[in-house]
Structure formats: C-alpha cells, structure tokens
Design an enzyme around this catalytic site. Structure first.
Site, PDB file in Angstrom:
ATOM      1  N   SER A 288       0.806  -1.219   0.000  1.00 21.12           N
ATOM      2  CA  SER A 288       0.000   0.000   0.000  1.00 21.12           C
ATOM      3  C   SER A 288       0.841   1.272   0.000  1.00 21.12           C
ATOM      4  CB  SER A 288      -0.955  -0.048   1.190  1.00 21.12           C
ATOM      5  OG  SER A 288      -1.828   1.039   1.137  1.00 21.12           O
TER       6      SER A 288
ATOM      7  N   ARG B 202      -6.279   4.549  -1.770  1.00 22.12           N
ATOM      8  CA  ARG B 202      -6.510   5.729  -0.934  1.00 22.12           C
ATOM      9  C   ARG B 202      -6.697   6.983  -1.784  1.00 22.12           C
ATOM     10  NH1 ARG B 202      -2.823   5.532   4.494  1.00 22.12           N
ATOM     11  NH2 ARG B 202      -3.492   3.465   5.107  1.00 22.12           N
TER      12      ARG B 202
HETATM   13  C1  G1P Z   1      -4.008   1.523   8.232  1.00 18.56           C
HETATM   14  C2  G1P Z   1      -5.234   2.382   8.411  1.00 18.56           C
HETATM   15  C3  G1P Z   1      -6.473   1.575   8.130  1.00 18.56           C
HETATM   16  C4  G1P Z   1      -6.390   0.958   6.734  1.00 18.56           C
HETATM   17  C5  G1P Z   1      -5.088   0.196   6.574  1.00 18.56           C
HETATM   18  C6  G1P Z   1      -4.888  -0.298   5.160  1.00 18.56           C
HETATM   19  O1  G1P Z   1      -4.046   0.438   9.125  1.00 18.56           O
HETATM   20  O2  G1P Z   1      -5.277   2.952   9.703  1.00 18.56           O
HETATM   21  O3  G1P Z   1      -7.600   2.395   8.249  1.00 18.56           O
HETATM   22  O4  G1P Z   1      -7.459   0.098   6.505  1.00 18.56           O
HETATM   23  O5  G1P Z   1      -3.976   1.026   6.918  1.00 18.56           O
HETATM   24  O6  G1P Z   1      -4.823   0.749   4.238  1.00 18.56           O
HETATM   25  P1  G1P Z   1      -3.262   0.405  10.517  1.00 18.56           P
HETATM   26  O7  G1P Z   1      -1.811   0.661  10.203  1.00 18.56           O
HETATM   27  O8  G1P Z   1      -3.827   1.540  11.331  1.00 18.56           O
HETATM   28  O9  G1P Z   1      -3.547  -0.932  11.110  1.00 18.56           O
HETATM   29 ZN    ZN Z   2      -3.358   1.334  -0.233  1.00 16.62          ZN
END
Ligand code: G1P
Ligand code: ZN
Length: 543
Positions: free
Chosen positions: A113, A282
């Site tokens: 990501s 995103r």
């Molecule tokens: C983070 C974001 C969460 C999202 C995820 C994947 O996860 O806070 O909302 O779904 O990335 O994009 P986290 O690192 O907080 O577990």
């Molecule tokens: Zn992503």
C-alpha cells in the site's frame, strides 16, 4: 509438465495484518519465504482447481519476481487460468473489479500500500476472496495456521511468462492471460459517474491536478482523466509507476504528498487537487488552499450521492471504521439510513456490502468506497468529487463549508507515533486497558467521560466477533479519543491517537483543527501517558 515438490520449514511471522502480509523486501527475499505464504494461501482454499485467479500488484520492487513465482506455483497447484495485469500491474480496486467481473475464486494482490518501496523498502501479499473483498479473518487465520505447519510447496519448473505482452500463454496445464490492467476498471467508472458532466466541467476552464506519486494509479488516471474525460495532458503528475516510487512515500496526505500540497496552497492554485497511494485505494482531496478531511469526505459523498447516476436511487446505508469521525453518522440520521461502526480495515465492510446493508463506506485513513468493488478506491473517490462539483457548480471549499453549516463540523485529527519501541507501545496499551473501568464519570479539562472500552465488533451478517479493536474514550458532548496500534507497520510499533470534537456553531467552524482539539490532545496524553511511554514529545505524523 514438471511439477516440483520442495521441502520447506515454516516461518513464524506470516500472520496477515490489517491488510495482508507485509514485510520488508529482504524478508520476502529469504529462501522459501514468499513460496511458503503463497502455498499457505492455496492450502487455505477448497475446490479452486481449474478455476480463475486474478494476479497483479502496485509495481513496487520485487513485484515482477514475485509474479513469476506465483504463476508457477498456481500452475503446480491446479489453478485453471490466471488473469495477470500487463507488466504485473493491477491497482487494488482494479483487482477487486476483475475478480468480480470474471468470477475468479480469488485474487492475489502484491502491495504494501502506502509503505515505501525499493530493495530496502516494504513488500506485501494480500489475498482477496471470490466477492473481491480482502480475505475475512477466518480465512487469514487459516492461512496463518497453514503457514505455521507447512512442510512443502509445489512449483512448476518452467520458463518465465512474458507478462509485458497482452495475450494468452500456457504454463503447464494452466492458461495465463495477460490483460489490460486499466480497461475494465475504466469502463466500471464510466458506468457509475456522469462522465458527460465531468467532461463539460473540465472543458469550462475548471483546472485540476492529480498526483499519482509514481505509484500504480498513473496509467489509470491518465486513461480516465486525460483520455476519456479530456483533461489536458499533464493533468496527471508523477504518472509513471516506479519500483521505488521515485524514493517517495506513496501516501496521499499532507505530509507525504508535499509537491501537490505546495501547488494547492501556492499562488494561483488549480481548482482541484487529488492524490492516491501506492496501490490506488486511498485518496486525498484538496481545493484551492483547502484540505478535505477524509472523515468529512465520506460524509459529503453520502450527502451528495443522489448526484451520481449509480447512486441516484438512494443509498441503503453507510459504514465507517470505529476511529473514523462521526460526521457520516449525522448524514445517515438525516437520510434515515443505517450507519455501521466496524473495526479498522476494509475486510469488515465486505459482508455489509454483500448483504446490501450499505452502499458507501470509509475510513479516516484516506479510504472511501462503495458497493462497486470490495476495496476502497482512490480514483473512484476523486471522480465522485468531480461529479459532485460538476453538478453543484461550487468549489471544494464551498461544498465543505455548506456541509458544516447543515450538519455541524466535526473537528478531527490523527496523531501517529511511528517506529516506537514495541514493548513500550504494548505497555502503554496495557496500562490504558487496565484503567478503563475507572474512567467513566471522571472530568478532564471540563470533558466528562461517559464511556471507556476496548472496541469489539460482532458482524451482523455472520455473527463473527473481533475483539480488542482499539480503545475508545467517549465524552459527554460526543467528543472522542481513540487509541490503537497499527497493524500495517513493519518497523517497531506505531501508536495512533484519534481525536474528534463536534462543533455545531457556525461561527466556531473555522478554527485550525489542532487548535480546536488542543484540550483533547492534552487529555489524550494525560490518560495514555504517551510522552512517558514512547519517550516522544510530538507525533511523527499528524493528519
Ligand atoms: C491503516 C489504516 C487503516 C487501513 C489500513 C490499510 O491500518 O489505519 O484504516 O485500513 O492502513 O490501508 P493500521 O496501520 O492503522 O492498522
Ligand atoms: Zn493502499
């Protein structure tokens, strides 16, 4: 056909997190590391033999190597046909779209990501099920259990497939179909939004810039915005996906999308600015000198959904992750539709979307989506905004401010403490948990605690429960502080503190969020002892 069975030993760190298995590239390069996890995915599935699998990634370093390995393992494990994006490219929402459209039994998406890429950066593997959704907990738990017991994996001894050339190839008994990664997704977008209205807007002198941050959305944004919607060439910046994202951090927020932020806050900025992340799920939305908080964005999309052809007949319900602000709840109330509060992570929306309980959903972490796929979708959100602007004829700022006037403003901010020592972060959370029952009734700077718990969720469709999903401290006026540890980081621990305050008065709606939330920021430190436990005076990222 030469199928090899390779003896292997389990790794103990292949537990999928918020969004698949994420580790550094050197970890994935350890002998058998990737192979073990991929075999564990196949071993977690029944009756997939002869069926279709979708495969692609965000183009980061190791994507191409991993794709060749996975293709050979898929062939050895009896998959019938693999649809792979040309060049190994598929954005996360496009992969979800293909799984659904071509009735695959699942998809493997290679991405970490928004985490940086490159030889020393991060890599990741996500598995999505037949509905196009990230694998639910029961599947990821099975994958993890298999990974802890694995003794061998199957792989075909064959030459690499030319994934740069569209067409069909044979790999043992399996067919590999190299597909255009963009076309089906672009068609889906055209079927949802009013492209004529957006075309007219873009022809009328309205100016925009889209920053793809050298990540996967480049080719998608160019095709949709520049080719299909006739935005001028160059509208999409940093459009070429690079293996290390040009050295940047492909996360669309005010800190990491600096170039775009400078443009939008500079002299004579365009009317609209947007960015997406490494794998395209995103989004960040900006107006001239104006930033739209993701939680507000979700609420505004819900309030204006009737302007979009695909949602014109009405939305059935909305869902947000627990730490996301309650702005969308107020819209749901006004519309008379249900609003669900789920744990962090997109996988919790899948059942609600499948059951038709919700049409739109989102998270504070720059993620919004709908029932069109089963992932959050960056370009979809950007097109949604363009569709709204085209129909309302107002600027981004005017739309947001009018929304606040109607529903009140929800001041919101997230403070991240990245790379904190793991055991200190765990101690902080344990300490918080042990004091929760004493909090209700207590006053902090005039805020009275009415609820303090560790969020747990029971899925209304299948009854599964998820516990310890974040600490919520709710105050009498509806303000909230939420604490949780990240499930996506790969270095130490990341503590996230989420702060929220509701402001119904119009003349109080134009403060800087950090000022408006100053008391809650202090209270968060008082209750969680952030400075003491982390040894940090300040968060590393504020969004
Ligand atoms: C983070 C974001 C969460 C999202 C995820 C994947 O996860 O806070 O909302 O779904 O990335 O994009 P986290 O690192 O907080 O577990
Ligand atoms: Zn992503």
């Amino acid at each position: 056909m030469d199928i090899r069975t390779i003896a292997t030993q389990p790794f103990n760190d292949q537990k999928p997190g918020t969004s698949g298995l994420r580790q550094t590239v050197p970890t994935f390069q350890k002998p058998n590391y990737l192979e073990n996890f991929i075999q564990s995915i196949f071993d977690s599935q029944d009756n997939y033999q002869g069926k279709r699998l979708v495969l692609g990634g965000d183009g980061r370093y190791y994507n191409r190597t991993a794709i060749q390995t996975i293709l050979k393992m898929a062939a050895a494990n009896g998959v019938g046909r693999v649809l792979v994006g040309q060049g190994g490219i598929l954005s996360t929402p496009a992969a979800s779209c293909l799984i659904r459209k071509y009735q695959a039994f699942g998809g493997i998406i290679l991405s970490a990501s928004h985490n940086p890429g490159g030889p020393e950066g991060d890599f990741g593997v996500k598995f999505n099920t037949a509905n196009g959704s990230p694998a639910p907990a029961e599947v990821t738990e099975t994958i993890f259990a298999k990974s802890k017991a694995i003794q061998e994996y199957q792989i075909l001894d064959a030459d690499d497939v030319n994934i740069d050339q569209l067409g069909e190839y044979q790999l043992g008994e399996m067919t590999v179909e190299v597909v255009d990664p963009v076309a089906d997704y672009a068609d889906l977008m055209a079927s949802i939004f009013d492209f004529d209205a957006i075309r007219k807007l873009l022809a009328s002198g309205f100016s925009m810039v889209m920053d793809s941050l050298h990540a996967v959305t480049g080719p998608y944004a160019k095709e949709i915005l520049e080719n299909r919607l006739n935005a001028p060439a160059g509208t999409v910046r940093n459009s070429e996906p690079l293996e290390d994202f040009g050295g940047g951090h492909p996360d669309p927020n005010l800190v990491y999308a600096r170039e775009l932020v400078e443009t939008m806050y500079g002299d004579n900025p365009p009317d609209f600015g947007a960015a997406s992340d490494g794998d395209g799920d995103r989004n960040m939305i900006l107006g001239r000198h104006f930033f739209v908080t993701p939680s507000d964005s979700l609420a505004i999309l819900a309030a204006n959904a009737d302007l979009v052809p695909a949602y014109a007949k009405g939305i059935t319900g909305v869902a947000r992750s627990m730490p996301t602000s309650q702005a969308v709840d107020r819209v749901a109330k006004q519309l008379g539709i249900d609003c669900y509060e789920t744990p962090t992570g997109w996988k919790f929306f899948g059942n609600l979307l499948d059951a038709g309980r919700v049409t739109l959903c989102g998270e504070e972490s720059f993620g919004t989506g709908s029932n069109h796929v089963r992932e959050k979708d960056g370009l979809w959100a950007i097109l949604f905004w363009l569709n709204i602007i085209a129909k309302r004829g107002q600027s981004v700022e005017e739309i947001v401010k009018e929304h606040w006037q109607t529903y009140g403003r929800t001041y919101y901010s997230r403070h991240d403490y990245e790379g904190v020592d793991k055991s200190s972060a765990t101690k902080l959370m344990d300490n918080l948990r042990s004091g929760l029952s004493d909090l209700p009734g207590k006053q902090f700077r005039g805020y009275e605690v009415t609820l303090a718990d560790d969020f747990s969720y029971t899925d209304p469709i299948d009854g599964t429960t998820a516990e310890k999903q974040g600490i919520r401290i709710v105050f009498k006026d509806g303000s909230r502080i939420v604490f949780r540890l990240s499930g996506t980081g790969t270095h130490g621990a990341t503590l996230r503190a989420y702060l929220e305050r509701y402001e119904p008065n119009q003349d109080q709606q134009n403060q800087n969020p950090q000022t408006a939330l100053a008391d809650l920021i202090q209270i968060a430190d008082e209750i969680a002892q952030i400075k003491t436990f982390t040894g940090r005076d300040e968060p590393s990222v504020i969004t």
